[in-house]
Design a protein around this motif. Structure first.
Motif, PDB file in Angstrom:
ATOM      1  N   ILE A  21      -3.276   5.349 -40.038  1.00  0.00           N
ATOM      2  CA  ILE A  21      -3.289   5.223 -38.573  1.00  0.00           C
ATOM      3  C   ILE A  21      -2.564   6.364 -37.863  1.00  0.00           C
ATOM      4  CG2 ILE A  21      -3.592   2.725 -38.626  1.00  0.00           C
ATOM      5  CD1 ILE A  21      -0.593   2.426 -38.064  1.00  0.00           C
ATOM      6  N   GLY A  22      -1.737   7.115 -38.591  1.00  0.00           N
ATOM      7  CA  GLY A  22      -1.050   8.246 -37.965  1.00  0.00           C
ATOM      8  C   GLY A  22      -2.002   9.328 -37.498  1.00  0.00           C
ATOM      9  N   VAL A  23      -3.183   9.377 -38.111  1.00  0.00           N
ATOM     10  CA  VAL A  23      -4.157  10.391 -37.708  1.00  0.00           C
ATOM     11  C   VAL A  23      -4.658  10.166 -36.273  1.00  0.00           C
ATOM     12  CG1 VAL A  23      -4.933  10.974 -40.026  1.00  0.00           C
ATOM     13  CG2 VAL A  23      -6.005   9.078 -38.818  1.00  0.00           C
ATOM     14  N   TYR A  24      -4.507   8.955 -35.729  1.00  0.00           N
ATOM     15  CA  TYR A  24      -4.936   8.721 -34.345  1.00  0.00           C
ATOM     16  C   TYR A  24      -4.093   9.538 -33.360  1.00  0.00           C
ATOM     17  CZ  TYR A  24      -7.957   4.902 -35.894  1.00  0.00           C
ATOM     18  OH  TYR A  24      -8.949   4.161 -36.496  1.00  0.00           O
ATOM     19  N   PRO A  25      -2.762   9.403 -33.353  1.00  0.00           N
ATOM     20  CA  PRO A  25      -2.000  10.259 -32.449  1.00  0.00           C
ATOM     21  C   PRO A  25      -2.103  11.745 -32.794  1.00  0.00           C
ATOM     22  CG  PRO A  25      -0.519   8.986 -33.858  1.00  0.00           C
ATOM     23  CD  PRO A  25      -1.892   8.417 -34.022  1.00  0.00           C
ATOM     24  N   ILE A  26      -2.218  12.059 -34.082  1.00  0.00           N
ATOM     25  CA  ILE A  26      -2.327  13.464 -34.479  1.00  0.00           C
ATOM     26  C   ILE A  26      -3.600  14.084 -33.918  1.00  0.00           C
ATOM     27  CG2 ILE A  26      -2.601  15.045 -36.428  1.00  0.00           C
ATOM     28  CD1 ILE A  26      -0.960  13.026 -38.108  1.00  0.00           C
ATOM     29  N   SER A  27      -4.735  13.442 -34.137  1.00  0.00           N
ATOM     30  CA  SER A  27      -6.008  14.012 -33.681  1.00  0.00           C
ATOM     31  C   SER A  27      -6.091  14.014 -32.158  1.00  0.00           C
ATOM     32  CB  SER A  27      -7.187  13.245 -34.282  1.00  0.00           C
ATOM     33  OG  SER A  27      -7.186  11.891 -33.900  1.00  0.00           O
ATOM     34  N   PHE A  28      -5.527  12.992 -31.516  1.00  0.00           N
ATOM     35  CA  PHE A  28      -5.500  12.945 -30.056  1.00  0.00           C
ATOM     36  C   PHE A  28      -4.749  14.151 -29.504  1.00  0.00           C
ATOM     37  CE2 PHE A  28      -3.175  11.802 -26.182  1.00  0.00           C
ATOM     38  CZ  PHE A  28      -4.193  11.356 -25.355  1.00  0.00           C
ATOM     39  N   ALA A  29      -3.580  14.419 -30.051  1.00  0.00           N
ATOM     40  CA  ALA A  29      -2.762  15.531 -29.562  1.00  0.00           C
ATOM     41  C   ALA A  29      -3.423  16.876 -29.843  1.00  0.00           C
ATOM     42  CB  ALA A  29      -1.375  15.478 -30.202  1.00  0.00           C
ATOM     43  N   HIS A  30      -3.960  17.038 -31.048  1.00  0.00           N
ATOM     44  CA  HIS A  30      -4.621  18.301 -31.383  1.00  0.00           C
ATOM     45  C   HIS A  30      -5.808  18.556 -30.444  1.00  0.00           C
ATOM     46  CE1 HIS A  30      -2.008  18.528 -34.683  1.00  0.00           C
ATOM     47  NE2 HIS A  30      -2.837  18.464 -35.712  1.00  0.00           N
ATOM     48  N   PHE A  31      -6.554  17.511 -30.141  1.00  0.00           N
ATOM     49  CA  PHE A  31      -7.728  17.634 -29.274  1.00  0.00           C
ATOM     50  C   PHE A  31      -7.330  18.090 -27.878  1.00  0.00           C
ATOM     51  CE2 PHE A  31     -10.583  15.333 -26.220  1.00  0.00           C
ATOM     52  CZ  PHE A  31     -11.715  16.105 -26.409  1.00  0.00           C
ATOM     53  N   HIS A  32      -6.343  17.439 -27.296  1.00  0.00           N
ATOM     54  CA  HIS A  32      -5.965  17.773 -25.921  1.00  0.00           C
ATOM     55  C   HIS A  32      -5.155  19.068 -25.833  1.00  0.00           C
ATOM     56  CE1 HIS A  32      -7.606  14.430 -23.669  1.00  0.00           C
ATOM     57  NE2 HIS A  32      -7.236  13.616 -24.648  1.00  0.00           N
ATOM     58  N   ALA A  33      -4.398  19.394 -26.876  1.00  0.00           N
ATOM     59  CA  ALA A  33      -3.663  20.660 -26.848  1.00  0.00           C
ATOM     60  C   ALA A  33      -4.628  21.837 -26.852  1.00  0.00           C
ATOM     61  CB  ALA A  33      -2.717  20.746 -28.042  1.00  0.00           C
ATOM     62  N   GLY A  34      -5.719  21.713 -27.580  1.00  0.00           N
ATOM     63  CA  GLY A  34      -6.739  22.752 -27.581  1.00  0.00           C
ATOM     64  C   GLY A  34      -6.293  24.066 -28.175  1.00  0.00           C
ATOM     65  N   ALA A  35      -5.334  24.006 -29.107  1.00  0.00           N
ATOM     66  CA  ALA A  35      -4.831  25.219 -29.752  1.00  0.00           C
ATOM     67  C   ALA A  35      -4.303  24.862 -31.133  1.00  0.00           C
ATOM     68  CB  ALA A  35      -3.721  25.853 -28.911  1.00  0.00           C
ATOM     69  N   PRO A  36      -4.280  25.815 -32.049  1.00  0.00           N
ATOM     70  CA  PRO A  36      -3.723  25.533 -33.378  1.00  0.00           C
ATOM     71  C   PRO A  36      -2.239  25.213 -33.299  1.00  0.00           C
ATOM     72  CG  PRO A  36      -5.024  27.566 -33.384  1.00  0.00           C
ATOM     73  CD  PRO A  36      -4.814  27.186 -31.954  1.00  0.00           C
ATOM     74  N   MET A  37      -1.727  24.548 -34.320  1.00  0.00           N
ATOM     75  CA  MET A  37      -0.294  24.294 -34.398  1.00  0.00           C
ATOM     76  C   MET A  37       0.458  25.596 -34.685  1.00  0.00           C
ATOM     77  SD  MET A  37       0.289  20.723 -36.463  1.00  0.00           S
ATOM     78  CE  MET A  37      -0.392  21.375 -37.997  1.00  0.00           C
TER      79      MET A  37
END
Length: 295
Positions: free
Chosen positions: A155-171
């Motif tokens: 379930i941790g992938v939900y906040p991870i993918s949400f943040a990556h999507f909206h950030a719109g940039a690599p970590m």
């Protein structure tokens, strides 16, 4: 999905496959994956089996030259992600991890509003998904497996993918702390602080110890306002807070899974082997946080 037809279902048990076919209206039911993959009418396979078998099943599908969308987490290591995308490229097949959060009508709408400047420059993202795991499953469930299970991957992938999507940039960098349970070897939660290359901060958490309201929520904070999104991974409602006024944002959605399937089908129609949104690089950014939580 308007772009696909539910043609066949395959299971290790023909009885189970036929029951699923009868309930959901597929044309074919197969009692083995090999038999299904030999059907020339099958174009795209959606893999929704337990995590431990994803790797071999993705390889099986790609070897048979079938396009693949695989449930999250696609595999448990970065090395396997790289290997499978290389195989997909060699086979001329499309491959994508199924992270529905990135393709819901609500998250697409909110992202469009942010890009239009509604809250000014996006500065930070906070997201949580938590649930009392042991209240819902038995202690021998596969999701508690040390290698293939764990809260971060489940379930941790939900906040991870949400943040990556909206950030719109690599970590750019990430600090991740995994939480333990005295009875189990898999992680029971994670806290991740992420800085993206465009300067956006992400504060992400997931726990198996408790169930908050909506199982968690998300905040997208900008220079001139912020979005509050309850049940951000599957809901259809958000709230825009700006200038002392709260505006409700509501979108239509029949299924929170439709968007990812339609997106994958559109990529295949356009001859793409990877999604421009959820590609190999994005899957690597997702799994790298999970790997740190598992360490």
């Amino acid at each position: 999905s308007p772009k696909t037809k539910f043609y066949a279902v395959a299971s290790r048990s023909l009885e189970k496959a036929e029951a699923f076919r009868n309930e959901y209206g597929a044309e074919k039911a197969y009692g083995s994956y090999e038999e299904m993959l030999s059907d020339p009418k099958v174009d795209l396979v959606y893999i929704s089996t337990p995590n431990a078998v994803h790797y071999e099943q993705i390889k099986m599908c790609l070897t048979a030259k079938k396009h693949v969308i695989c449930e999250k987490p696609m595999v448990e290591t970065s090395e396997k992600v790289k290997e499978l995308f290389a195989l997909a490229k060699a086979q001329g097949c499309f491959l994508m991890e199924a992270e529905k959060t990135m393709f819901t009508p609500l998250n697409i709408k909110v992202k469009e509003m942010i890009e239009e400047g509604v809250i000014g420059k996006l500065l930070s993202i906070r997201a949580e998904y938590s649930s009392d795991c042991l209240a819902d499953i038995s202690e021998d469930h596969w999701v508690l497996d040390k290698t293939y299970g764990g809260c971060a991957g489940d379930i941790g992938v939900y906040p991870i993918s949400f943040a990556h999507f909206h950030a719109g940039a690599p970590m750019k960098e990430s600090k991740v702390h995994g939480f333990a349970h005295p009875k189990f070897e898999c992680n029971f939660g994670m806290q991740a602080d992420v800085i993206y290359e465009n300067g956006i901060y992400g504060f992400l958490q997931s726990h198996w110890f408790f169930t908050p309201e909506h199982k968690g929520s998300a905040i997208l904070a900008g220079e001139n306002g912020w979005f509050e999104i309850p049940a951000y991974w599957k809901g259809n409602k958000a709230y825009l807070h700006k200038d002392g006024v709260v505006e409700e944002i509501v979108v239509k959605m029949e299924s929170d899974f439709e968007g990812e399937v339609t997106h994958g089908a559109e990529c295949i129609e356009n001859g793409l082997l990877q999604s421009p949104i959820l590609n190999e690089a994005m899957s690597l950014d997702i799994i790298q946080i999970v790997e740190k939580a598992n360490a």
